[in-house]
Design an enzyme around this catalytic site. Structure first.
Site, PDB file in Angstrom:
ATOM      1  N   ARG A  63       0.897  -1.214   0.084  1.00 55.95           N
ATOM      2  CA  ARG A  63       0.153   0.036   0.068  1.00 55.95           C
ATOM      3  C   ARG A  63       0.819   1.157  -0.060  1.00 55.95           C
ATOM      4  NH1 ARG A  63      -1.974   1.526   4.803  1.00 55.95           N
ATOM      5  NH2 ARG A  63      -2.535  -0.352   5.168  1.00 55.95           N
ATOM      6  N   TYR A 116     -15.211  21.318 -11.613  1.00 60.28           N
ATOM      7  CA  TYR A 116     -15.647  19.921 -12.032  1.00 60.28           C
ATOM      8  C   TYR A 116     -16.793  19.544 -11.167  1.00 60.28           C
ATOM      9  CZ  TYR A 116     -14.949  14.664 -13.058  1.00 60.28           C
ATOM     10  OH  TYR A 116     -15.256  13.672 -13.474  1.00 60.28           O
ATOM     11  N   ASP A 188      -6.690  22.339  -9.852  1.00 64.93           N
ATOM     12  CA  ASP A 188      -6.888  21.198 -10.580  1.00 64.93           C
ATOM     13  C   ASP A 188      -6.354  21.536 -11.873  1.00 64.93           C
ATOM     14  OD1 ASP A 188      -8.279  19.270 -12.470  1.00 64.93           O
ATOM     15  OD2 ASP A 188      -9.836  19.005 -11.368  1.00 64.93           O
ATOM     16  N   LYS A 213      -6.732  11.357 -17.897  1.00 62.62           N
ATOM     17  CA  LYS A 213      -6.797  12.251 -19.064  1.00 62.62           C
ATOM     18  C   LYS A 213      -5.413  12.114 -19.876  1.00 62.62           C
ATOM     19  CE  LYS A 213     -11.070  13.068 -17.614  1.00 62.62           C
ATOM     20  NZ  LYS A 213     -11.223  14.182 -16.749  1.00 62.62           N
TER      21      LYS A 213
HETATM   22  C1  LIG Z   1     -12.124  14.004 -15.381  1.00 62.35           C
HETATM   23  C2  LIG Z   1     -11.634  15.192 -14.573  1.00 62.35           C
HETATM   24  C3  LIG Z   1     -11.583  14.693 -13.074  1.00 62.35           C
HETATM   25  C4  LIG Z   1     -11.974  13.390 -12.555  1.00 62.35           C
HETATM   26  O1  LIG Z   1     -11.150  12.347 -13.091  1.00 62.35           O
HETATM   27  P1  LIG Z   1     -11.445  10.906 -12.889  1.00 62.35           P
HETATM   28  O2  LIG Z   1     -10.273  10.132 -13.185  1.00 62.35           O
HETATM   29  O3  LIG Z   1     -12.556  10.591 -13.949  1.00 62.35           O
HETATM   30  O4  LIG Z   1     -12.123  10.560 -11.615  1.00 62.35           O
HETATM   31  C5  LIG Z   1     -11.451  15.733 -12.377  1.00 62.35           C
HETATM   32  N1  LIG Z   1     -11.102  16.786 -12.586  1.00 62.35           N
HETATM   33  C6  LIG Z   1     -11.080  17.385 -14.102  1.00 62.35           C
HETATM   34  C7  LIG Z   1     -10.966  18.603 -14.309  1.00 62.35           C
HETATM   35  C8  LIG Z   1     -11.432  16.378 -14.923  1.00 62.35           C
HETATM   36  O5  LIG Z   1     -11.666  16.548 -16.146  1.00 62.35           O
END
Ligand SMILES: *Cc1c(COP(=O)(O)O)cnc(C)c1O
Length: 398
Positions: A63, A116, A188, A213
Site C-alpha cells: 500500500r 468540475y 486542478d 486524461k
Molecule cells: C475527469 C476530471 C476529473 C476526474 O477524473 P476521474 O479520473 O474521471 O475521476 C477531475 N477533474 C477534472 C478537471 C476532470 O476533467
C-alpha cells in the site's frame, strides 16, 4: 536520469528513471505486491522508520508503494517542480483527498464556481457533513479573493481553465491573497497537463491531475496525482496514508508509459485543436468557442502568461440551440463518439449544460452547447465531420 535543470520535454522522457533500481530495464517493471518480507526484525523496524517516519521511497508494504509507483511519482514531481507527488485511484479521489488533507471540522474552503461538478458534489455532501463549509467564488476574481478570506479559510481551490466554461484564473494573484490569509492553494491542472502548466511555479501549493486524461493518454486507466510543495506535504501525506489510498501497479505502469509521450501527443492535440477552433469560430451558428488559446478569448492573456501550450478540450456555444439540435449533431458525428472523460488519443463529444450548478457568477450563454475533445486524427477529417454534423444541427433547429 534527468533533473530540474533539464527542459520539460527531456524531463517527460527521463524523469523518475532509475535503471540501477531496475536492473537496467528501461521501464520500471510492474511490481505486484502486498506483503514485503524482511530478513530480521531490525530490518523491518528500519523499513518502518524510513517509510512511515521519514517518508522515504523504501519497500515496506504494498500500500505504501513500489518502484512502479515511485517512477511515476518522481517523474511528475520533477516536471511540476514539487517536493513530492502522491497517487490516488482516480482524478476525483485526487481532488477530494487534497481537500481532506488541508482542512478539519470548523474550517472553510473557497471553491471556484467553475469547478468540475463531482468535486462540487463532494463539498456539498461528505465535506459539509464533516463540518467544513464551502463558499464558491467567481473564477475571474483574481486578487479580490482577499475580501472572501475568513480567519478559518484553510484552502482555496482553483481549476483553470474551468470545467465546461473554460475561464482562466489568475493563479499568482489568487495564491498571494490566499497565503496572506493563511490558506493553501490547490489547482486542478488537468486541462493543461503537467507539461503545459506548472501551478507550483506560479505560487500555488498543490497541483492535481486527473491523470486518467492526458498522462495515461489512452483511455484505458483511471488515476489521480497530487503534487505538493513543502507546505502542503504533511497534510496530504497524512490524508493519503490514513485513508489507505493505493493504486494498482498496472495502472501506475500504464500512466508512466503514457507520460513518456506526453509532449508529442499534446503538441498534436494543440495543433489540431487550434485548426478546429479557428474553423468553428467562422461558422455562422457558432457564437463562441471556449478555448483560451484563441487570441480573442477573454482568458487569452492569462493563458499566454501561465501556460506553454493548449490541450485539445474546448466548448462550443451556439447563437441558437436546443437539446434536440445538439443531440442531432452529436448523434451524427462519426469521428467524435459520445463519451465522458477525455485526454485519450481519440476525439470525443458530449452535450454541455455548462454552468447549471453555479452560484457565484451565473453563466449566461445559451445552453446546451457541445464540448469536444480534439484527438490525434487528421484535423481536415475532423473538420469535415463537424461540418456534416452541423448540417444535422441546423436541420433539427429548423
Ligand atoms: C475527469 C476530471 C476529473 C476526474 O477524473 P476521474 O479520473 O474521471 O475521476 C477531475 N477533474 C477534472 C478537471 C476532470 O476533467
Amino acid at each position: 536520469m534527468s533533473n530540474k535543470n533539464h527542459r520539460p520535454d527531456t524531463q517527460v522522457v527521463h524523469g523518475g528513471q532509475n535503471r540501477k533500481r531496475n536492473a537496467g530495464i528501461v521501464n520500471t517493471p510492474v511490481f505486484h505486491a502486498s506483503t514485503v518480507v524482511f530478513d530480521s526484525t531490525a530490518q523491518m523496524l528500519d523499513a518502518h522508520e524510513r517509510t512511515i517516519k521519514k517518508g522515504e521511497k523504501h519497500l515496506f508494504y504494498g500500500r505504501r508503494g513500489t518502484p512502479t509507483h515511485w517512477t511515476l511519482q518522481e517523474a511528475i514531481t520533477e516536471l511540476e517542480g514539487g517536493a513530492d507527488t502522491f497517487l490516488t485511484p482516480s482524478g476525483l479521489s485526487a481532488c477530494t483527498t487534497a481537500i481532506i488533507g488541508c482542512v478539519k471540522a470548523g474550517d472553510h474552503v473557497l471553491m471556484v464556481d467553475s469547478v468540475y461538478e463531482p468535486t462540487r458534489s463532494f463539498c456539498q455532501g461528505l465535506l459539509k457533513s464533516f463540518g467544513v463549509e464551502t463558499t464558491y467564488y467567481d473564477p475571474l476574481i483574481g486578487g479580490e479573493l482577499a475580501a472572501l478570506m475568513r480567519p478559518n479559510t484553510k484552502l482555496v481551490f482553483c481549476e483553470s481553465p474551468g470545467s465546461h466554461t473554460f475561464e482562466m484564473q489568475d493563479l499568482p494573484a489568487i495564491a498571494a491573497a490566499a497565503h496572506k490569509g493563511g490558506a493553501l492553494v490547490a489547482v486542478d491542472n488537468t486541462w493543461a497537463s503537467p507539461l503545459f502548466c506548472q501551478p507550483l511555479k506560479l505560487g500555488c501549493d498543490i497541483s492535481i491531475q486527473a491523470a486518467t486524461k492526458y498522462v495515461v493518454g489512452h483511455s484505458d486507466a483511471l488515476l489521480g496525482t497530487i503534487c505538493v510543495n513543502d507546505a502542503a506535504l504533511p497534510g496530504i501525506n497524512k490524508a493519503i496514508s490514513q485513508l489507505g489510498m493505493a493504486v494498482g501497479p498496472d495502472d501506475a505502469y500504464l500512466a508512466t508509459r503514457g507520460f513518456r509521450t506526453l509532449s508529442v501527443r499534446l503538441r498534436q492535440h494543440e495543433k489540431n485543436a487550434m485548426a478546429v477552433a479557428a474553423w468553428l469560430q467562422k461558422r455562422p451558428e457558432v457564437k463562441r468557442v471556449l478555448f483560451p488559446a484563441l487570441p480573442d478569448d477573454p482568458g487569452h492573456a492569462l493563458w499566454k502568461r501561465d501556460c506553454s501550450g493548449a490541450s485539445g478540450l474546448m466548448g462550443i456555444v451556439f447563437h441558437r440551440t436546443s437539446p434536440a439540435a445538439v443531440a442531432a449533431m452529436i448523434d451524427t458525428l462519426k469521428l467524435f463518439p459520445l463519451g465522458y472523460s477525455w485526454g485519450g488519443f481519440e476525439s470525443l463529444a458530449c452535450p454541455s449544460s455548462a454552468g447549471k450548478a453555479r452560484t457565484a457568477r451565473p453563466w449566461t450563454e445559451p445552453m446546451p452547447g457541445v464540448r469536444i475533445h480534439v484527438g490525434l486524427e487528421d484535423s481536415d477529417d475532423l473538420i469535415a465531420d463537424l461540418e456534416q454534423a452541423l448540417g444535422h444541427f441546423n436541420r433539427a433547429l429548423g
